[in-house]
Design an enzyme around this catalytic site. Structure first.
Site, PDB file in Angstrom:
ATOM      1  N   ASP A  52       0.788  -1.243   0.000  1.00  0.00           N
ATOM      2  CA  ASP A  52       0.000   0.000   0.000  1.00  0.00           C
ATOM      3  C   ASP A  52       0.818   1.290   0.000  1.00  0.00           C
ATOM      4  O   ASP A  52       0.254   2.361   0.204  1.00  0.00           O
ATOM      5  CB  ASP A  52      -0.980   0.057   1.201  1.00  0.00           C
ATOM      6  CG  ASP A  52      -2.249  -0.714   0.892  1.00  0.00           C
ATOM      7  OD1 ASP A  52      -2.494  -0.966  -0.302  1.00  0.00           O
ATOM      8  OD2 ASP A  52      -2.976  -1.059   1.841  1.00  0.00           O
TER       9      ASP A  52
ATOM     10  N   SER B  44       2.239  -0.108  -7.366  1.00  0.00           N
ATOM     11  CA  SER B  44       1.517  -0.304  -8.621  1.00  0.00           C
ATOM     12  C   SER B  44       1.054   1.026  -9.210  1.00  0.00           C
ATOM     13  O   SER B  44       1.092   1.232 -10.421  1.00  0.00           O
ATOM     14  CB  SER B  44       0.321  -1.231  -8.410  1.00  0.00           C
ATOM     15  OG  SER B  44       0.767  -2.501  -8.003  1.00  0.00           O
TER      16      SER B  44
ATOM     17  N   GLY C  31       4.020  -6.402  -2.470  1.00  0.00           N
ATOM     18  CA  GLY C  31       4.561  -5.936  -1.201  1.00  0.00           C
ATOM     19  C   GLY C  31       4.047  -6.743  -0.027  1.00  0.00           C
ATOM     20  O   GLY C  31       4.618  -6.736   1.048  1.00  0.00           O
ATOM     21  N   HIS C  32       2.964  -7.466  -0.273  1.00  0.00           N
ATOM     22  CA  HIS C  32       2.358  -8.206   0.816  1.00  0.00           C
ATOM     23  C   HIS C  32       3.273  -9.337   1.271  1.00  0.00           C
ATOM     24  O   HIS C  32       3.835 -10.065   0.464  1.00  0.00           O
ATOM     25  CB  HIS C  32       1.014  -8.774   0.349  1.00  0.00           C
ATOM     26  CG  HIS C  32       0.104  -9.116   1.470  1.00  0.00           C
ATOM     27  ND1 HIS C  32       0.333 -10.206   2.275  1.00  0.00           N
ATOM     28  CD2 HIS C  32      -1.011  -8.523   1.931  1.00  0.00           C
ATOM     29  CE1 HIS C  32      -0.628 -10.268   3.183  1.00  0.00           C
ATOM     30  NE2 HIS C  32      -1.447  -9.257   3.002  1.00  0.00           N
TER      31      HIS C  32
ATOM     32  N   LYS D 263       3.506   9.696  -2.143  1.00  0.00           N
ATOM     33  CA  LYS D 263       2.333  10.312  -1.521  1.00  0.00           C
ATOM     34  C   LYS D 263       2.737  11.586  -0.774  1.00  0.00           C
ATOM     35  O   LYS D 263       2.208  11.898   0.299  1.00  0.00           O
ATOM     36  CB  LYS D 263       1.631   9.340  -0.552  1.00  0.00           C
ATOM     37  CG  LYS D 263       1.292   7.989  -1.184  1.00  0.00           C
ATOM     38  CD  LYS D 263       0.409   7.143  -0.290  1.00  0.00           C
ATOM     39  CE  LYS D 263       0.312   5.720  -0.826  1.00  0.00           C
ATOM     40  NZ  LYS D 263      -0.490   4.827  -0.002  1.00  0.00           N
TER      41      LYS D 263
ATOM     42  N   GLY E  78      28.320 -45.124  13.633  1.00  0.00           N
ATOM     43  CA  GLY E  78      27.056 -45.115  14.364  1.00  0.00           C
ATOM     44  C   GLY E  78      27.076 -44.011  15.403  1.00  0.00           C
ATOM     45  O   GLY E  78      28.112 -43.357  15.625  1.00  0.00           O
ATOM     46  N   LEU E  79      25.951 -43.787  16.025  1.00  0.00           N
ATOM     47  CA  LEU E  79      25.848 -42.746  17.039  1.00  0.00           C
ATOM     48  C   LEU E  79      26.722 -43.062  18.252  1.00  0.00           C
ATOM     49  O   LEU E  79      27.098 -44.221  18.462  1.00  0.00           O
ATOM     50  CB  LEU E  79      24.390 -42.630  17.520  1.00  0.00           C
ATOM     51  CG  LEU E  79      23.384 -42.067  16.518  1.00  0.00           C
ATOM     52  CD1 LEU E  79      21.960 -42.290  17.023  1.00  0.00           C
ATOM     53  CD2 LEU E  79      23.632 -40.574  16.279  1.00  0.00           C
TER      54      LEU E  79
ATOM     55  N   LYS F 256      30.017 -49.068  19.141  1.00  0.00           N
ATOM     56  CA  LYS F 256      31.119 -49.241  18.188  1.00  0.00           C
ATOM     57  C   LYS F 256      32.394 -49.744  18.871  1.00  0.00           C
ATOM     58  O   LYS F 256      32.965 -50.758  18.463  1.00  0.00           O
ATOM     59  CB  LYS F 256      31.435 -47.905  17.472  1.00  0.00           C
ATOM     60  CG  LYS F 256      30.303 -47.361  16.625  1.00  0.00           C
ATOM     61  CD  LYS F 256      30.664 -46.038  15.990  1.00  0.00           C
ATOM     62  CE  LYS F 256      30.973 -44.947  16.997  1.00  0.00           C
ATOM     63  NZ  LYS F 256      29.843 -44.586  17.881  1.00  0.00           N
TER      64      LYS F 256
ATOM     65  N   SER G 293      31.965 -40.900  12.884  1.00  0.00           N
ATOM     66  CA  SER G 293      32.059 -40.534  11.457  1.00  0.00           C
ATOM     67  C   SER G 293      30.676 -40.303  10.853  1.00  0.00           C
ATOM     68  O   SER G 293      30.199 -41.098  10.048  1.00  0.00           O
ATOM     69  CB  SER G 293      32.845 -41.592  10.665  1.00  0.00           C
ATOM     70  OG  SER G 293      32.406 -42.903  10.935  1.00  0.00           O
TER      71      SER G 293
END
Lengths: 638, 265
Positions: free
Chosen positions: A17, A21, A93-94, A146, A455-456, A461, A529
């Protein structure tokens, strides 16, 4: 008469606004660029809706846009000043339509930022300005629109322009011009204004005439982005675009990430009479090479000097467009030019509040936010940071079919890994071994190999590696376990836990394991890894004798075990970048063996691994059905 | 060639090659007009003289005789593979539509049956942004839903030459390689490259066609431009819109939007 030069592409942005445009409608009218009948058509449209004459109807072509008096999608329209042709890009612009705003603005050479004289700088003013920065648009004019509503007040104009300029300066942008206008009344658009004798600068058309279309970057190093490879009869033509720099027949083209090179034998063209000897930035081209090297879509051709970096880790300043938040561990498809790769979000460095410009720490990034993230690719990719090559240094992210974000690439804090991929010394020669793999195998009764446990933390491991080693050792195998404890204290004591150091840690372990396997040992490694690309590189160090073993247990299980108390510390924030908590784990794409420690006891798992290893390293006592992978006899001639 | 035309040409070739690398199977709509013939020329440039997908004329049997003759000549001269795809008759169209819009809708329905038959994932279309306000809002790669409709309220993001190249099963992409060209660009390029065009574009008895369409809904405009030079000179000053002679655009305010949202080109 003006030349038929390149068109200037100008995007109009600003808060909803504030009159974008309307400004465009006015620009077109005042430069006499509207087709006959357009004004009458708009008058009829407005009359039918019972509203006063609405300039924005020139661009808001959709019925929905006219009915709601809001621009939904970006549009482009041409007008001519006395100097040149312009394409005006209208960007909504919205806030809802940010993706459309970017779709329009990304192509622009210059921008006009529209600010309402009465309302001043608003949320979307700042956000749009910030986006201009991220899109790399540097030619900016501000119009204070404006102005009639503030009675053409110079004091108000000064105050609003100071606000805008201050904000622009704070994000590293500079507005070349600030023009007071009334789009509705036509003041300072294509003519002057008799109500603002206090303003002596250019009108808006004058400002646009001072801007230049973005020129292709001929001065930057050559980047030829391969789009495709066409085979026509005997000819093999690599097609793509010269993104920056230039290329001549006879030049040597060096391709990344493959590090292959060949000479350009021709630049192809149709009709053939036009065949050029040199092509430059911006051109879509086809070239043939003197050697049949492997090249495919996504590879980058350069000269042998000024190569792109190679890395699997990079940073990106992103704008995020998806409803689904971006968070650590999420995977996306990244596109950089024609290159496509899967990436995982390794960390979110910061989220930027475009209002206050404050950086926030955040676990995720919501739609329409700007952020800085570290991304990890599944493979080595050619990279040019945005600051060095604006054309190549841009990445977009896709989630399935949809474009969800984009931004600039940075390598700050990330390493160019091209260096560590190639030996630094040029005087390296292969040694001719007089003891062959076969001789070692006959002496030890088994071949050497790497069994890489991933692995985690807490998946088991190390526990399994130690138990498996003991079992194998007792059966007469020559074995050794590499794990964090015995490499972090010596070999890798210079490395910390940054992303680069972790990669280097794994690279060294991979190389050492490969050497040990070469010497005939059965090597077991126990490292989290977490990244496939690091494991793939370890496999590359010992091809044919590398086995990826996924020690599988989910996060919940591992966290409940928490033998070393690390998860607790990570949850409390005492450990940063802990895999599974605030750093991702990439489960193997295609592991050689999966060991499920969540559903099986240790003894079962040990036996599963021992049996797998025996099958793969035993000489003579293996299964007879050819389960032993054929051993590639390493060339003794080097 | 002027450098700005070379630049437009390179961008279009890039788009055509992107589509060929990532969308399959493809087809190209060749309406025999100046735009799609220039697009066809760009395709031949992109593939070094070849056309690696079929060309399709959505045939309403209402094209002007000169258009059919021009098609036959070029098909022979350029050794093209052209599919003449018949469009369903006007009686099968939505009878609530105004007459010219209804006539134009036949192409939309023809395209639907073509897609169903050929299972195309991508269709090259020679539309341009400067032709019409709705086309100005198009993406280069524009997804269409199962029934061919265009969801213009939720178009995908598209920037930095990164295009949406995948769509769900049954949907397809409209690919617009010359979206950024203007009418005068097409004429300058046609002249520079010596691309043949149908004679109807040149003035006879003070009238010429600026845009070619079916004979029942397309009309010539006042003009004395009898060659390409004169057409370019005319366009540099005219204020008449290109599609002024196309009846379906303006029957009602939203007639073209209704056509496009249902799948018109």
């Amino acid at each position: 008469m003006k030349q038929n030069t390149q068109t200037l592409r100008v995007v109009i942005v600003g808060h909803v606004d504030h009159g974008k445009s309307t400004l465009i409608g006015r620009l077109l009218h005042d430069t006499d660029s509207l087709p006959d009948g357009k004004m009458e058509e708009i008058e009829a449209s407005c009359k039918a809706r019972g509203v006063p004459f609405e300039w924005s109807f020139v661009l808001d072509a959709f019925q929905a846009e006219r009915d709601q008096a809001v621009t939904i999608d970006t549009t482009q329209i041409r007008f001519q000043s006395e100097m040149r042709d312009c394409v005006i890009i209208d960007a909504p612009g919205h806030r809802e339509f940010l993706k459309n705003m970017i779709s329009g603005a990304a192509e622009a050479d210059a921008a006009i930022l529209v600010v309402d004289a009465a309302e001043g700088v608003q949320e979307q003013t700042r956000r749009h300005a910030y986006l201009l920065k991220m899109l790399g648009i540097e030619q900016i004019a501000v119009v204070i629109n404006k102005i009639d509503k503030t009675n053409y007040s110079s004091e108000n104009f000064d105050a609003v322009s100071k606000d805008v300029k201050d904000y622009l300066a704070s994000i590293g942008l500079h507005a070349s011009f600030v023009v007071p206008i009334s789009a509705r009344e036509g003041d300072m658009i294509a003519r002057g204004s008799d109500k603002m004798d206090w303003y002596t600068g250019r009108n808006l058309i004058g400002v646009l005439d001072s801007f230049d279309p973005k020129a292709a970057d001929m001065a930057a190093p050559l980047r030829f982005a391969v789009q495709d490879v066409y085979r026509f009869e005997e000819k093999r033509i690599l097609v793509g675009r010269i993104e920056t720099g230039s290329l001549k027949v006879g030049d040597t083209l060096f391709f990344s990430p493959t590090n292959e090179q060949a000479k350009v034998t021709s630049i192809e063209s149709w009709p053939e009479s036009e065949a050029p000897q040199e092509v430059r930035a911006g051109e879509s081209v086809g070239v043939t090479l003197d050697q049949k090297i492997f090249v495919e879509r996504g590879h980058i051709g350069s000269h042998t000097q000024n190569l792109p970096m190679l890395s699997n880790v990079f940073k990106a300043g992103l704008f995020w467009l998806s409803n689904k938040a971006l968070s650590v561990g999420n995977s996306y498809t990244a596109r950089i030019g024609t290159m496509v790769t899967k990436v995982t979000v390794q960390s979110i460095e910061r989220v930027i509040d475009t209002e206050s410009l404050a950086s926030e720490e955040a676990a995720q990034v919501e739609r329409n936010r700007m952020c800085e993230v570290t991304l990890r690719a599944r493979q080595m990719i050619p990279i040019d940071p945005y600051m060095e090559n604006a054309r190549m240094g841009r990445v977009v992210l896709y989630d399935k079919d949809s474009l969800v974000g984009g931004g600039m690439i940075s390598m700050q804090g990330c390493q160019d890994q091209r260096v560590s991929l190639t030996p630094k010394s040029e005087n390296i020669f292969s040694v001719n071994y007089l003891v062959t793999q076969k001789m070692r195998q006959e002496r030890y009764g088994h071949s050497g190999a790497v069994f890489w446990f991933t692995g985690l933390s807490g998946a088991g491991k190390s526990t399994l590696a130690m138990a498996v080693e003991k079992d194998l050792f007792e059966r007469g195998y020559n074995t050794y376990v590499l794990d964090g404890d015995n490499v972090r204290h010596g070999l890798n004591s210079d490395l910390g836990f940054s992303a680069e150091d972790r990669t280097e840690n794994i690279r060294r372990v991979g190389e050492v394991a490969a050497l040990q396997a070469d010497s005939g040992l059965v090597v077991l490694t126990a490292f989290i890894s977490p990244f496939q690309v690091d494991r793939d590189r370890a496999r590359g160090a010992a091809p044919e004798r590398f086995h990826e073993i996924y020690i599988k247990a989910d996060l919940e299980t591992c966290e409940s075990r928490d033998i070393k108390g690390l998860y607790k510390k990570a949850r409390a924030g005492q450990i940063k970048d802990f895999t599974g908590i605030d750093s991702p784990y990439e489960a193997p794409d295609n592991p050689d063996l999966v060991v499920d420690t969540q559903n099986h006891d240790i003894e079962t798992c040990v036996q599963q691994i021992v049996s797998y290893i025996e099958d793969h390293v035993s000489a003579g006592k293996g299964k007879e059905d050819g389960n032993i992978k054929p051993e590639k006899i390493l060339s003794v001639s080097g | 060639m002027e450098s700005y035309l070379k630049d437009l040409e390179s961008k279009s070739i890039y788009i055509i090659r992107e589509a060929y690398a990532s969308v399959e199977p493809l087809a190209m709509l060749w309406s025999i007009g100046k735009d799609s013939t220039a697009m066809l020329w760009l395709v031949r440039k992109a593939f070094f003289g070849r056309v690696p997908f079929p060309l399709v004329l959505l045939d309403t049997e209402q094209e002007m005789d000169e258009v059919y003759a021009f098609r036959d000549k070029l098909t022979k001269d350029w050794d093209l593979e052209v599919i003449n795809h018949p469009c369903p008759p006007e009686e099968e169209m939505d009878q609530d539509l105004p007459p010219a819009t209804r006539a134009a809708m036949r192409k939309t329905e023809g395209l639907k049956t073509l897609l169903a038959e050929k299972k195309c994932k991508g269709i090259f279309c020679g539309i341009r942004r400067d032709e019409q306000g709705l086309r100005a809002k198009e993406r280069v790669f524009s997804p269409r839903s199962l029934d061919g409709s265009w969801d213009f309220k939720d178009q995908p993001a598209e920037f930095w030459d990164q295009y949406k190249t995948t769509v769900p099963e049954g949907c397809h992409l409209r690919i617009h390689p010359i979206l950024a060209w203007s009418e005068i660009d097409i004429w300058r390029y046609t002249q520079d490259q010596n691309i043949p065009v149908c004679d109807l574009y040149f003035a006879r008895d003070g009238k010429r066609y600026r845009s070619l369409g079916e004979k029942n809904i397309t009309f010539p405009v006042d003009s004395t431009a009898s060659n390409i030079d004169e057409i370019i000179a005319e366009l540099e000053t005219t204020k008449t819109s290109e599609r002024a002679g196309r009846a379906m655009d303006k029957e009602t305010e939203d007639s073209f939007e209704r056509l496009r949202s249902q799948g018109y080109m």
